[in-house]
Design a protein around this motif. Sequence first.
Motif, PDB file in Angstrom:
ATOM      1  N   UNK A 239       0.742  -1.015  -0.043  1.00  0.00           N
ATOM      2  CA  UNK A 239       0.148   0.056  -0.012  1.00  0.00           C
ATOM      3  C   UNK A 239       0.903   1.284  -0.345  1.00  0.00           C
ATOM      4  N   UNK A 240       0.415   2.249  -0.607  1.00  0.00           N
ATOM      5  CA  UNK A 240       1.142   3.603  -0.698  1.00  0.00           C
ATOM      6  C   UNK A 240       0.074   4.641  -1.070  1.00  0.00           C
ATOM      7  N   UNK A 241       0.850   5.626  -0.209  1.00  0.00           N
ATOM      8  CA  UNK A 241      -0.268   7.084  -0.405  1.00  0.00           C
ATOM      9  C   UNK A 241       0.567   8.309  -0.784  1.00  0.00           C
ATOM     10  N   UNK A 242      -0.115   9.066  -1.009  1.00  0.00           N
ATOM     11  CA  UNK A 242       0.379  10.743  -0.909  1.00  0.00           C
ATOM     12  C   UNK A 242      -0.616  11.480  -0.180  1.00  0.00           C
ATOM     13  N   UNK A 243      -0.034  12.793   0.008  1.00  0.00           N
ATOM     14  CA  UNK A 243      -0.709  13.540   0.944  1.00  0.00           C
ATOM     15  C   UNK A 243      -2.237  13.875   0.454  1.00  0.00           C
ATOM     16  N   UNK A 244      -3.189  13.873   1.347  1.00  0.00           N
ATOM     17  CA  UNK A 244      -4.382  14.026   0.656  1.00  0.00           C
ATOM     18  C   UNK A 244      -4.999  15.341   1.105  1.00  0.00           C
ATOM     19  N   UNK A 245      -6.354  15.447   1.692  1.00  0.00           N
ATOM     20  CA  UNK A 245      -7.131  16.777   1.701  1.00  0.00           C
ATOM     21  C   UNK A 245      -7.808  16.501   3.048  1.00  0.00           C
ATOM     22  N   UNK A 246      -8.018  17.561   4.029  1.00  0.00           N
ATOM     23  CA  UNK A 246      -8.834  17.637   5.113  1.00  0.00           C
ATOM     24  C   UNK A 246     -10.000  17.785   4.717  1.00  0.00           C
ATOM     25  N   UNK A 247     -11.091  17.577   5.858  1.00  0.00           N
ATOM     26  CA  UNK A 247     -12.620  17.576   5.694  1.00  0.00           C
ATOM     27  C   UNK A 247     -13.093  18.816   5.040  1.00  0.00           C
ATOM     28  N   UNK A 248     -12.481  19.920   5.321  1.00  0.00           N
ATOM     29  CA  UNK A 248     -12.997  21.348   4.999  1.00  0.00           C
ATOM     30  C   UNK A 248     -12.304  21.689   3.380  1.00  0.00           C
ATOM     31  N   UNK A 249     -11.587  20.980   3.216  1.00  0.00           N
ATOM     32  CA  UNK A 249     -10.793  21.195   1.912  1.00  0.00           C
ATOM     33  C   UNK A 249     -11.830  21.375   0.580  1.00  0.00           C
ATOM     34  N   UNK A 250     -11.929  22.523  -0.263  1.00  0.00           N
ATOM     35  CA  UNK A 250     -12.741  22.671  -1.092  1.00  0.00           C
ATOM     36  C   UNK A 250     -12.782  21.390  -2.068  1.00  0.00           C
ATOM     37  N   UNK A 251     -11.753  20.635  -2.113  1.00  0.00           N
ATOM     38  CA  UNK A 251     -11.531  19.552  -3.089  1.00  0.00           C
ATOM     39  C   UNK A 251     -11.871  18.434  -2.570  1.00  0.00           C
TER      40      UNK A 251
END
Length: 420
Positions: A239-251
Amino acid sequence: MSQHLHTLPNGLRVAVAPMPHVETSSVGVWVDVGGRHERADENGVAHMLEHMAFKGTERRSARAIAEEIEGVGGYINAYTSREQTAYYARALKEDLDLATDIIADIVLNSTFPEDELARERDVVRQEIAQVNDTPDDLVFDNLQEAAYPDQAAGRSILGRPERVGRFNRDELRGFMDRGYCASRMVLAAAGAVDAEAFLKMAEDRFGDVADAPMDAPEPGVWKGGRIVDDRAIEQVHLTFGVEGVAYDDPDFTAVQVLSSLLGGGMSSRLFQEVRENRGLAYSVFSFAGSMMDGGMFGVYAATAPEDLAELQPVLVDEIRRTATDVTEAEIARSRSQIKAGMVMALESSSARLEQIARQTLIYGTPQITADMLQKVDQVDEAAIRRVASRLFDGGCTPAVAVIGPASHLEPEDAFAKRFR
């Protein structure tokens, strides 16, 4: 569908979602406290506290708690996450008062009996051992640690066996006193519930909860890196991942649609290319997890050791292709999957309970379903390309976790270059 939010004078919020055509009621307390609120020397205490809440109160023994709720055909459970702890029950509508009383009792009046604590230390150590023996679970703990090393956001929710074995009543009580305060709690109910009557129950049972807010958790700072557990098992779990977004992020919503498109079902790109076209894995999927201040977008697959070298570039290539090559048809299909999940949750009192409680903790109020559906409908091809570029073309150092025979694993630097 109606929903109500009321704040008691002490700051505790009460969220209610009546569902007139069901016969069951679900009730629970969500606390804005989890593994991220622990100090390094108390890692695992939030989870241990959740276990011990069921082991006896001033009015009920551990056995009485179980017998009372099951005696009316009800169900009670709890969970701990990195940012929240939840205690919830489901029962027939005529037993909502009993279910609410039991939830209030275990959250507010637990006594942490020493004999029960001694036994529960062993139970949690067995839980940790079970995870360690389950590579498709453990690999995600390792991934989180690789993404956020030496941080509260990266530590295991269960804690370490040696530390769990030393927890005492004072540590549990101290953590509860710091975190289980009125303004960090949401009492919620959904299903066959009269909102006015339930608010009276809330005032009676939770009106005297003190408020002493604890400090905010330390910010999560993405580092990335790799953790490899090279062990002799039949498959390699990658498994691998990159930095995602917070709950309040517009995206936020666009990222959820992207995850569904990429690896959210049998029609997804990863399933079709990795499993159907190449036969490289039985299980493959993507995920988009958020926190209050960040998140992770990642992929998981399990494959034969000899296929690992081929699998790695295929996964990354499919991910990166979404930044330049998506179709409206597959976006529409992904939107439909997400919207169906939202609407189906409205038909279950327990799912609706989880929905309004978590939304109140995260956003300050339950969200209006029509508004959420509209946000999903607004995700178009341009939005998918934009968020894919944001996630995968920003030079983020990926977090990688592998469990299993790793001789065919691509060198760390070479794999990282695929994201630049």
